[in-house]
Design an enzyme around this catalytic site. Structure first.
Site, PDB file in Angstrom:
ATOM      1  N   SER A 285      -5.100  -1.721  -6.216  1.00 63.80           N
ATOM      2  CA  SER A 285      -3.826  -1.300  -5.679  1.00 63.80           C
ATOM      3  C   SER A 285      -2.724  -1.930  -6.552  1.00 63.80           C
ATOM      4  CB  SER A 285      -3.524  -2.176  -4.272  1.00 63.80           C
ATOM      5  OG  SER A 285      -3.444  -3.219  -4.673  1.00 63.80           O
ATOM      6  N   ASP A 286      -1.474  -1.352  -6.657  1.00 64.05           N
ATOM      7  CA  ASP A 286      -0.429  -2.110  -7.485  1.00 64.05           C
ATOM      8  C   ASP A 286       0.016  -3.421  -6.407  1.00 64.05           C
ATOM      9  OD1 ASP A 286       1.607  -2.871  -9.234  1.00 64.05           O
ATOM     10  OD2 ASP A 286       2.579  -1.036  -9.269  1.00 64.05           O
ATOM     11  N   TYR A 287       0.801  -4.162  -7.130  1.00 67.60           N
ATOM     12  CA  TYR A 287       1.229  -5.596  -6.466  1.00 67.60           C
ATOM     13  C   TYR A 287       1.584  -5.296  -5.044  1.00 67.60           C
ATOM     14  CZ  TYR A 287       3.065 -10.487  -6.574  1.00 67.60           C
ATOM     15  OH  TYR A 287       3.393 -11.675  -6.501  1.00 67.60           O
ATOM     16  N   THR A 288       0.730  -5.791  -3.882  1.00 66.92           N
ATOM     17  CA  THR A 288       0.975  -5.770  -2.401  1.00 66.92           C
ATOM     18  C   THR A 288       1.150  -4.324  -2.134  1.00 66.92           C
ATOM     19  OG1 THR A 288       3.315  -6.191  -2.564  1.00 66.92           O
ATOM     20  CG2 THR A 288       2.202  -8.073  -2.508  1.00 66.92           C
ATOM     21  N   SER A 289       0.802  -3.249  -2.722  1.00 64.96           N
ATOM     22  CA  SER A 289       1.072  -1.923  -2.169  1.00 64.96           C
ATOM     23  C   SER A 289       0.125  -1.717  -1.001  1.00 64.96           C
ATOM     24  CB  SER A 289       0.879  -1.059  -3.375  1.00 64.96           C
ATOM     25  OG  SER A 289      -0.705  -0.781  -3.698  1.00 64.96           O
TER      26      SER A 289
END
Length: 771
Positions: A285-289
């Site tokens: 995932s992207d950052y906290t997505s």
């Protein structure tokens, strides 16, 4: 004939041996991972799916940190944004000496356009149209990062972007799917080489999958909505290019697609990526997505975490939704053991391919860190590559001169250097240069001083602030890239600039955007130069002195007025560590500029989105005309860009001869040979990017007015001619039709070749399918 047969036999034998070796290696990896996973608990498997940031890690304290405790408990699969051999060795030691199963960690970082030796921002790199140099930049970045302990990079970013309001357009390769595909392949090859187990290669992570660059209103993280036809034909090809090149990992994007956030979008992560493209790596995932899907309205943390895993996401960056909820979801039947096992397996396989099980410290060699980072050779390459990325947008002759452009400048007389970007070395590396030492970057002022030496007199004045609004300047000067606003009045700054201008024979105006006016969360509703700089430029023009605008930017800007009034414009983007030297090389003609735009530059924001490979309407405006009522045009401006896709000038002139085709009537899988003779009719050696475009005149669905299908960057000495040849096959005619079938259709096609997307030589052909 015998020689040919022998060569074919040898080639077949080599291919067979290579395939056999790969099958054998894959079998060994499967056996190893199978055996390891049989010993793992559910908690340890879920732990491999967790990717926190380095957070509180400091050298010598890894074992005592909060994250260190989780590592020792087997709750961490990797870390990112941790730098240096000492720190990484410390943390890896916790994983392989204190955890039960001693599974090594994977270490990632945003190595976007270089490590400590920083290359031009990706949008600039794309303007070189030089795949070898783009690959070289990634190879050097991989060598440096791996020497400092990093084995995984969150790059390349290959999102197609046609809205210059979006700040992250700076990180991508422009607006074209064909060029984006080629660059994605080159970057992956540069990072990963031909053997990931070597300690100077790193795993690539193609991002942001998918369609992130089409966010509505050009506003970061915003909704994306488009037809599947546009998706397949225009936006997905660069991601596929990275996958085709063997990218080891993929990062999901923040935006939604078809009403479902990409991080939990099964259509994207499983149907397209794995089933259609055959991707074998893992998805992070992207950052906290994962967590951000709560705000998207998809449910609580447990719900969105299960949705993401079920869709095909394998690793959760920072949010720890997987770590804290998957066990419960499994017990409640919301996820399956197989889904957890599959994700865990893919991450373990990545570590195996990187050689971490064989030697967890393979990237922790102090000797490499001391000798392979920010070397003279790497800096030299960065300087050369930067100069090839700059785009000469305008170069009018001096009034009453010989007809030769203002540029290149002579190293004589008095040269005035004016502007807030002139002595701003921290801004030269551009956005997403997280490993750079900004104090070592070369400013324009420093580059000119060292290049000119005692040959000319160089005067400098700041002239104005980046913007009149001090708060805007703060937002545009983040991450250590402040302009150090010193409290001088705007009147005093302007007077200092005019004093310099009046003493100078020529003025170099270093203006435009700061590094952090583009990049993540740096969208702009107004893509003109800041007003303070426009006012300074107008005042300088009133002096009557010849002016060269050295334009810094991370996006296409709306500079219609500047193009009409400033005699010379050199777009230098953000050139990296050696920017100042590279700019000087081009300004004084030691390097002839050869960059070509990979984005279309609009007259104003109202034209956006504006891109060359658009569709026709049912009421198209005749080419070269404006205005006609009841035609597709504006009342106030023409449909034309200021600068078209593929555009860029040189200090010499390239003349294109007639386009010659091997046939104008073709059948089936014949090859069409298109050739054109290019002549350097000027007095300087130079490079030219020869571009091939094709238009499909009639289709079962509407087709673009032209599409890039090939290009060659050639070098010609002054007076030299060269014939450039393109071999066109039916593969170049294929597109996804209304049934999403990838095929070509018979009919008439226009073949076009030129130095940009606007100025082309063209011939029509008919191509039918064989009976």
């Amino acid at each position: 004939m015998k020689l040919l047969q022998t060569l074919l036999a040898v080639s077949f034998l080599i291919a067979s041996i290579t395939l056999e070796a790969q099958v054998s290696q894959d079998a060994k990896m499967k056996n190893f991972v199978d055996a390891l996973m049989k010993t793992m608990t559910l908690d340890e498997k879920i732990g491999q799916l967790n990717l926190p940031g380095a957070g509180d890690i400091t050298t010598g304290q890894a074992g005592n940190s909060g994250i260190g405790k989780k590592i020792s408990e087997g709750k961490v699969g990797g870390l990112f944004n941790i730098k240096s051999v000492a720190k990484i060795r410390d943390v890896q030691k916790v994983a392989v000496e204190q955890s039960r199963l001693k599974i090594p960690l994977i270490f990632g970082m945003d190595v976007i356009h270089g490590y400590q030796t920083v290359f031009p921002i990706p949008l600039a790199l794309s303007c070189s149209w030089d795949m070898q140099k783009i690959e070289q930049s990634a190879r050097i970045a991989a060598t440096e990062a791996s020497a400092d302990g990093i084995c995984w990079t969150f790059s390349p970013m290959v999102d197609i972007a046609r809205d210059p309001r979006w700040g992250r357009i700076a990180e991508g390769n422009g607006e074209d799917p064909y060029l984006g595909y080629q660059i994605a392949k080159a970057m992956v090859k540069g990072y990963q080489g031909n053997d990931l187990s070597k300690n100077n290669t790193i795993m690539a992570c193609v991002k942001h999958y998918a369609l992130y660059g089409a966010a509505e209103a050009g506003r970061d993280y915003n909704t994306t909505d488009m037809s599947h036809l546009r998706m397949y034909n225009e936006y997905l090809p660069p991601y596929k290019g990275a996958v085709d090149a063997g990218a080891g990992s993929v990062m999901s994007s923040f935006n939604e697609v078809d009403g479902i956030p990409a991080t939990a979008n099964k259509f994207l992560l499983t149907d397209v990526l794995r089933r259609q493209w055959g991707f074998k790596g893992f998805v992070v995932s992207d950052y906290t997505s994962v967590n951000e899907m709560i705000d998207h309205g998809m449910g609580d943390l447990q719900t969105v975490s299960a949705l993401a895993l079920n869709a095909g996401l394998d690793m959760d960056m920072v949010g720890e939704g997987f770590l804290t909820t998957l066990k419960k979801s499994l017990s409640e039947g919301k996820t399956t053991q197989k889904q957890i096992d599959d994700a865990c397996r893919l991450i373990l396989e990545a570590k195996y391919k990187l050689g971490l099980f064989n030697d967890p410290y393979r990237y922790c060699d102090d000797k490499r860190a001391a000798t392979e980072i920010y070397t003279d050779a790497n800096r030299k390459a960065a300087r050369e590559i930067a100069a090839d990325c700059f785009v000469l947008l305008k170069n009018n002759p001096l009034p009453g001169g010989t007809g030769v452009g203002i540029l290149p400048l002579k190293k004589s007389g008095t040269i005035g250097l004016i502007g807030p970007l002139a002595d701003a070395k921290e801004n030269m590396p551009g956005t997403w240069s997280v490993a750079a030492d900004f104090s070592k970057a070369i400013s324009v002022l420093q580059g000119l001083k060292e290049t000119i030496g005692s040959h000319a007199n160089l005067l400098y004045a700041k002239g104005c602030y980046l913007d009149y609004d001090s708060l805007f300047e703060q937002r545009a000067g983040m991450f250590g890239k402040s302009f150090n606003r010193d409290g001088k009045t705007t009147e005093r700054l302007l007077q200092e600039a005019l004093n310099v201008a009046n003493q100078s024979d020529v003025i170099i105006a270093a203006l435009g955007e700061s590094a952090e006016m583009t990049g993540e969360s740096s969208s702009r509703s107004n893509i003109e130069m800041p007003q303070a700089q426009q006012d300074l430029l107008k005042a300088l023009l009133k002096t009557g002195k010849p002016i060269v605008l050295v334009l810094f930017t991370g996006r296409p800007l709306a500079i219609k007025w500047e193009n009409e009034n400033v005699p010379a414009v050199l777009n230098v983007w953000f050139g990296g560590s050696e920017a100042g030297y590279a700019i000087s090389d081009v300004l004084f003609g030691d390097v002839n500029p050869s960059g070509k735009l990979t984005t279309t530059w609009p007259q104003n924001m109202g034209q956006v989105p504006l891109y060359y490979n658009h569709k026709n309407t049912g009421r198209p405006l005749p080419e070269g005309q404006w205005f006609q009522k009841f035609r597709s045009n504006y009342l106030d401006v023409s449909n034309d860009p200021v600068y078209p896709f593929g555009y860029g000038l040189s200090y010499t002139n390239f003349n294109y001869g007639d386009l010659k085709l091997s046939s104008t009537s073709l059948k089936g899988n014949q090859t069409l040979v298109a050739s054109i003779t290019i002549t350097n009719s000027g007095k300087k050696d130079g490079k030219e990017v020869v571009q091939l475009y094709i238009r499909d005149l009639v289709g079962s669905i509407t087709r673009p007015v032209k599409e890039l299908k090939g290009f060659q960057k050639i070098f010609l000495k002054a007076g030299e001619s060269k014939t450039v040849t393109f071999n066109i096959t039916t593969n170049d005619l294929k597109f996804y039709n209304s049934e999403l079938k990838y095929d070509w259709e018979p009919g008439d096609f226009v073949i076009m070749v030129g130095g940009n997307s606007r100025d082309v030589k063209s011939v029509k052909v008919n191509w039918v399918k064989a009976p």
